[in-house]
Motif scaffolding. Sequence first.
Motif, PDB file in Angstrom:
ATOM      1  N   VAL A  71      13.867   5.159   9.842  1.00 53.84           N
ATOM      2  CA  VAL A  71      13.067   4.813  10.182  1.00 53.84           C
ATOM      3  C   VAL A  71      11.723   4.696   9.932  1.00 53.84           C
ATOM      4  CG1 VAL A  71      10.785   5.557  12.566  1.00 53.84           C
ATOM      5  CG2 VAL A  71      12.967   6.455  12.654  1.00 53.84           C
ATOM      6  N   ILE A  72      11.094   3.131  10.199  1.00 48.86           N
ATOM      7  CA  ILE A  72       9.818   2.644   9.024  1.00 48.86           C
ATOM      8  C   ILE A  72       8.327   2.954  10.112  1.00 48.86           C
ATOM      9  CG2 ILE A  72       9.140   1.003   7.975  1.00 48.86           C
ATOM     10  CD1 ILE A  72      12.151  -0.158   7.417  1.00 48.86           C
ATOM     11  N   LEU A  73       7.684   3.531   9.549  1.00 52.25           N
ATOM     12  CA  LEU A  73       6.230   2.828  10.111  1.00 52.25           C
ATOM     13  C   LEU A  73       5.657   2.157   9.349  1.00 52.25           C
ATOM     14  CD1 LEU A  73       4.434   3.899  12.244  1.00 52.25           C
ATOM     15  CD2 LEU A  73       3.786   6.176  10.814  1.00 52.25           C
ATOM     16  N   LEU A  74       5.639   0.709  10.232  1.00 47.52           N
ATOM     17  CA  LEU A  74       4.680  -0.192   9.475  1.00 47.52           C
ATOM     18  C   LEU A  74       3.218   0.088   9.601  1.00 47.52           C
ATOM     19  CD1 LEU A  74       4.759  -2.680   7.171  1.00 47.52           C
ATOM     20  CD2 LEU A  74       5.475  -3.741   9.048  1.00 47.52           C
ATOM     21  N   VAL A  75       2.102   0.086   9.179  1.00 52.24           N
ATOM     22  CA  VAL A  75       0.803   0.045   9.905  1.00 52.24           C
ATOM     23  C   VAL A  75      -0.164  -1.069   9.013  1.00 52.24           C
ATOM     24  CG1 VAL A  75      -1.234   2.317   9.069  1.00 52.24           C
ATOM     25  CG2 VAL A  75       1.154   2.800   9.252  1.00 52.24           C
ATOM     26  N   GLY A  76      -0.491  -1.226   9.914  1.00 55.29           N
ATOM     27  CA  GLY A  76      -1.603  -2.300   9.631  1.00 55.29           C
ATOM     28  C   GLY A  76      -1.056  -3.153   8.660  1.00 55.29           C
ATOM     29  N   SER A  77      -0.153  -4.007   8.610  1.00 50.34           N
ATOM     30  CA  SER A  77       0.599  -5.075   7.823  1.00 50.34           C
ATOM     31  C   SER A  77       1.120  -6.440   9.277  1.00 50.34           C
ATOM     32  CB  SER A  77       1.390  -5.415   7.272  1.00 50.34           C
ATOM     33  OG  SER A  77       2.188  -5.943   6.027  1.00 50.34           O
ATOM     34  N   ASN A  78       1.180  -7.056   8.327  1.00 49.15           N
ATOM     35  CA  ASN A  78       2.254  -8.648   9.610  1.00 49.15           C
ATOM     36  C   ASN A  78       2.643  -9.216   8.342  1.00 49.15           C
ATOM     37  OD1 ASN A  78       2.351 -10.410  11.159  1.00 49.15           O
ATOM     38  ND2 ASN A  78       1.488 -11.248  11.666  1.00 49.15           N
ATOM     39  N   ILE A  79       4.022  -8.585   8.295  1.00 53.40           N
ATOM     40  CA  ILE A  79       4.551  -9.126   7.086  1.00 53.40           C
ATOM     41  C   ILE A  79       5.856 -10.620   7.911  1.00 53.40           C
ATOM     42  CG2 ILE A  79       7.379  -8.488   6.519  1.00 53.40           C
ATOM     43  CD1 ILE A  79       6.372  -5.963   5.550  1.00 53.40           C
ATOM     44  N   ILE A 136      -0.163   9.092   4.153  1.00 57.99           N
ATOM     45  CA  ILE A 136       0.652  10.402   2.569  1.00 57.99           C
ATOM     46  C   ILE A 136       0.882  11.544   2.275  1.00 57.99           C
ATOM     47  CG2 ILE A 136       0.737  10.919  -0.331  1.00 57.99           C
ATOM     48  CD1 ILE A 136      -0.663   8.332  -0.909  1.00 57.99           C
ATOM     49  N   ASN A 137      -0.339  11.718   3.848  1.00 66.18           N
ATOM     50  CA  ASN A 137      -0.160  13.466   3.860  1.00 66.18           C
ATOM     51  C   ASN A 137       1.500  13.392   4.856  1.00 66.18           C
ATOM     52  OD1 ASN A 137      -2.013  14.588   2.099  1.00 66.18           O
ATOM     53  ND2 ASN A 137      -3.527  15.027   4.191  1.00 66.18           N
ATOM     54  N   VAL A 138       0.948  12.159   6.036  1.00 64.31           N
ATOM     55  CA  VAL A 138       2.360  12.731   6.713  1.00 64.31           C
ATOM     56  C   VAL A 138       3.681  12.499   5.639  1.00 64.31           C
ATOM     57  CG1 VAL A 138       3.501  11.630   8.544  1.00 64.31           C
ATOM     58  CG2 VAL A 138       1.566  11.815   8.151  1.00 64.31           C
ATOM     59  N   ALA A 139       3.757  11.845   4.956  1.00 63.53           N
ATOM     60  CA  ALA A 139       4.945  11.537   4.481  1.00 63.53           C
ATOM     61  C   ALA A 139       5.647  12.660   3.387  1.00 63.53           C
ATOM     62  CB  ALA A 139       4.628  10.097   3.051  1.00 63.53           C
ATOM     63  N   PHE A 175       7.282   6.506   0.578  1.00 61.90           N
ATOM     64  CA  PHE A 175       5.772   5.805   1.145  1.00 61.90           C
ATOM     65  C   PHE A 175       5.835   4.670   0.170  1.00 61.90           C
ATOM     66  CE2 PHE A 175       1.461   5.042  -0.203  1.00 61.90           C
ATOM     67  CZ  PHE A 175       0.641   4.893   1.726  1.00 61.90           C
ATOM     68  N   GLY A 176       4.992   3.885   0.898  1.00 61.88           N
ATOM     69  CA  GLY A 176       4.669   2.876  -0.679  1.00 61.88           C
ATOM     70  C   GLY A 176       3.926   2.663   0.442  1.00 61.88           C
ATOM     71  N   SER A 177       2.724   0.916  -0.368  1.00 59.47           N
ATOM     72  CA  SER A 177       1.828   0.188   0.153  1.00 59.47           C
ATOM     73  C   SER A 177       2.213  -0.714  -0.477  1.00 59.47           C
ATOM     74  CB  SER A 177       0.778  -0.016  -0.722  1.00 59.47           C
ATOM     75  OG  SER A 177      -0.834  -0.560  -0.028  1.00 59.47           O
ATOM     76  N   LEU A 178       2.211  -2.001   0.243  1.00 56.96           N
ATOM     77  CA  LEU A 178       2.650  -3.420   0.309  1.00 56.96           C
ATOM     78  C   LEU A 178       1.495  -4.048  -0.551  1.00 56.96           C
ATOM     79  CD1 LEU A 178       4.077  -3.879   4.025  1.00 56.96           C
ATOM     80  CD2 LEU A 178       5.787  -3.654   2.051  1.00 56.96           C
ATOM     81  N   THR A 179       1.989  -4.372  -1.717  1.00 54.63           N
ATOM     82  CA  THR A 179       1.248  -5.399  -2.271  1.00 54.63           C
ATOM     83  C   THR A 179       0.867  -7.012  -1.712  1.00 54.63           C
ATOM     84  OG1 THR A 179       1.403  -4.556  -4.735  1.00 54.63           O
ATOM     85  CG2 THR A 179       0.393  -6.396  -4.571  1.00 54.63           C
ATOM     86  N   GLY A 180      -0.101  -7.304  -1.772  1.00 54.47           N
ATOM     87  CA  GLY A 180      -0.259  -8.665  -1.346  1.00 54.47           C
ATOM     88  C   GLY A 180      -1.049  -9.773  -2.143  1.00 54.47           C
ATOM     89  N   GLN A 181      -0.637 -10.523  -3.779  1.00 54.15           N
ATOM     90  CA  GLN A 181      -0.019 -11.312  -4.061  1.00 54.15           C
ATOM     91  C   GLN A 181      -0.383 -11.515  -5.313  1.00 54.15           C
ATOM     92  OE1 GLN A 181      -4.785 -12.645  -5.744  1.00 54.15           O
ATOM     93  NE2 GLN A 181      -5.744 -10.645  -5.512  1.00 54.15           N
ATOM     94  N   SER A 233      16.370   9.189   7.357  1.00 57.59           N
ATOM     95  CA  SER A 233      16.153   8.721   6.525  1.00 57.59           C
ATOM     96  C   SER A 233      14.161   8.337   7.036  1.00 57.59           C
ATOM     97  CB  SER A 233      16.793   7.988   5.817  1.00 57.59           C
ATOM     98  OG  SER A 233      17.151   6.849   6.409  1.00 57.59           O
ATOM     99  N   ALA A 234      13.191   7.905   6.178  1.00 57.52           N
ATOM    100  CA  ALA A 234      12.453   7.025   6.847  1.00 57.52           C
ATOM    101  C   ALA A 234      11.189   6.477   5.726  1.00 57.52           C
ATOM    102  CB  ALA A 234      11.716   8.328   7.846  1.00 57.52           C
ATOM    103  N   ILE A 235      10.563   5.546   5.885  1.00 59.27           N
ATOM    104  CA  ILE A 235       9.475   5.062   5.348  1.00 59.27           C
ATOM    105  C   ILE A 235       8.492   5.088   5.982  1.00 59.27           C
ATOM    106  CG2 ILE A 235       8.598   3.218   3.542  1.00 59.27           C
ATOM    107  CD1 ILE A 235      12.122   2.968   2.554  1.00 59.27           C
ATOM    108  N   ILE A 236       7.139   5.702   5.241  1.00 60.59           N
ATOM    109  CA  ILE A 236       5.732   4.680   5.779  1.00 60.59           C
ATOM    110  C   ILE A 236       4.970   3.837   4.978  1.00 60.59           C
ATOM    111  CG2 ILE A 236       3.648   5.749   6.443  1.00 60.59           C
ATOM    112  CD1 ILE A 236       4.535   8.353   7.047  1.00 60.59           C
ATOM    113  N   LEU A 237       4.754   2.907   5.242  1.00 58.08           N
ATOM    114  CA  LEU A 237       4.579   1.583   4.773  1.00 58.08           C
ATOM    115  C   LEU A 237       2.367   1.510   5.256  1.00 58.08           C
ATOM    116  CD1 LEU A 237       7.199  -1.149   4.611  1.00 58.08           C
ATOM    117  CD2 LEU A 237       6.218   0.368   2.908  1.00 58.08           C
ATOM    118  N   THR A 238       2.226   0.974   4.253  1.00 62.27           N
ATOM    119  CA  THR A 238       0.693   0.671   4.814  1.00 62.27           C
ATOM    120  C   THR A 238       0.249  -0.753   4.031  1.00 62.27           C
ATOM    121  OG1 THR A 238      -0.509   1.687   2.881  1.00 62.27           O
ATOM    122  CG2 THR A 238      -0.173   2.965   4.337  1.00 62.27           C
TER     123      THR A 238
END
Length: 707
Positions: A177-185, A321-324, A337-343, A298-303
């Motif tokens: 499972v992937i929970l993808l928060v606030g990202s339009n990959i 992060i608390n949830v993860a 848990f991870g965050s998707l770097t932009g630049q 297995s599960a990943i949370i991404l912001t």
Amino acid sequence: MTLQQRQEQENSRTHSVATHCPYCAFQCGMLLGGSPQQPWIEGDRRFQVNKGGLCLKGWTAPETLAHAERLRTPLKRQPDGRLLPVSWDEALESVVHFIQATQQRYGKEAVGVFGSGALTNEEAYLLGKFARLALNTSQIDYNGRFCMSSAAEAMNRAFGLDRGLPFPLEDLAQAEVILLVGSNIAETMPPLMQYLDRQQRAGGLLITVDPRQSLTARSGQRHLRLTPGSDAALANGLLHILIRDGLIDEEYITRRTNNFAAARAMAAAYWPERVERLTGVPEQDLTAVAHLLAQARSAIILTGRGAEQQRQGVTNVLAYINVALALGLVGKPGSGFGSLTGQGNGQGGREHGQKANQLPGYRRIDDPAARAYLAHVWGINAEELPGPGRSAYEMLSSLGTPNGVRCLFVMGSNLVVSAPSALHIEERLAALDSLIVCDFFLSETARLATIVLPVTQWAEEEGTLTNLEGRVIHRRRVFQPPAGVWDEISVLCELARRLGKGQYFPFRSAREVFEELRRASAGGLADYAGITYEKIDAHQGVFWPCPSLEHPGTPRLFSDGFPTADGRARFHVTHYQGPGEEPDQDYPLYLSTGRILTHYQSGSQTRRIGQLQALSPEPLIEIHPTTARVHGLQEGDLALLSTRRASMQGRIKITEAIREDTLFVPFHWGDTQAVNRLTNPALDPISRMPEFKVCAARIERLTNPDA
């Protein structure tokens, strides 16, 4: 295709160079050959990150190299207001004069430096050294403050270390499972979608959290369409359900974390009915997602920026992060848990000293031990190092004021388009005594400059970058720069020499800078001491930390512990506070901004590429059909979009993919089409991230565009 054309193409293949795309932090590998006038490009199938895939922006990236608008000579503002060509000697002497005159009149801190997440590691490191040693100013920050600062602060507080993805990209394909928060990959980082596609083909589940049903959301199985700015409430609601239903990993919490009792008490206030009122997400959907995360092997949370570019961005990220942590995900293969770097170098750019509070290697500038170590590397006394400076927006707001920056040196950033409340920033830039801009096009910011210095583009320089998973990669030079164009390292070293600090800037190449960066980062959290160009080339990149030449690098962090005082991760109290502005009678809608497939950042490059500009020639205002009817708007109408700060004109795009209370506008355009003129500059109290993603707005049909 003629025989000659086929032969020329084959010759380009034979003589192509393996390098990397200039745009996002995925940093696709590509093969580039031919000439700047007739480039040949192919995705590098041997590079294990993108595996040959490129997005539309990557395929067209070489078109900027020989562009007709390319700057090829320094420009200087004349008494009559025109920017006219001058020699490099005159330009550099003028820069030195402006710096020295400003500091003699107003003090060292009156000169500021603004960097970029697009710079190589070597350039970012050298820019920080230039500010603190050659200029002796604390006033340095960069546009990454507008990108990753909230996630960085949250991960440092929770884990003791910020690396956007503390696991390799391959883990995404393995997650159940992937929970993808606030990202339009699918639009902002399209080649990354291959990992999510593999994940779903293997039976995995993609859950997205976004006020818009974006292209990425449509590719997933579940979508939580939350009210803009309500991320902390949603994440706290998930934590409440996990605790209530006995779904947390108590053994992991006890063994590997601290402060859970406080987080548990906080989560008690976020019962599902309340969270539904705050977020607009139905209780049954919230409960279903909590159970799916908990039941997955297995599960990943991404912001992404949607949750982070807010006044409460750090709180939002800490809440997820608390949830993860409650699920015991962090540090396990295929989970975390991870965050998707932009630049493009948003990760490396924030590690080596171009942030107001930071020294190379992720050391803090207010840490006496860190100051002493870096002073030793640089051969100076620690007392000579300035302290922390202002964050990006705070420094920009000070421009031209009595106690603020009076001379600003900008490298790789288009502030007039990318900064929040951009009209205000444009006014502050105009109030400067002098503005020096290094760029390869006359961007909206460069048009305001006193001096413009023409610098190299990505395919004309060598250096390293660090992608979103912490992999340090090698950008190889493919073409020589045009005559009259300097690379940034040469610019900084020559300016330092003319300022009397040349002995500290003896570098003749990026490799020489990298050797000093290795020493400067040694022992820090972002330790590059064991990374060399040869090692990068041999292994298709090296993950930091890599403290010695024998060390293989660290693809996965936190498996055995966290780099905190007690080796444990930390839960945080993350109460929802709401955005800085809520809709009211005068401004009844939410406005959110973001990126689209065809353009990148301020658009200074992509708006000059014919194919991309033809596909997206102007910003469109996305609006729900019901909202459009209420406001008398139809598809293609020219509308006036207003907030408490400014207005912009844009054409209407009617779509059911957005909430009825929300408008969305991409931010890639300048001048009267710059939506960042409208955004709220309210800052996160910790990260100093401006609130790009949420503000109150109104919209009306424009009957007289000229007015």
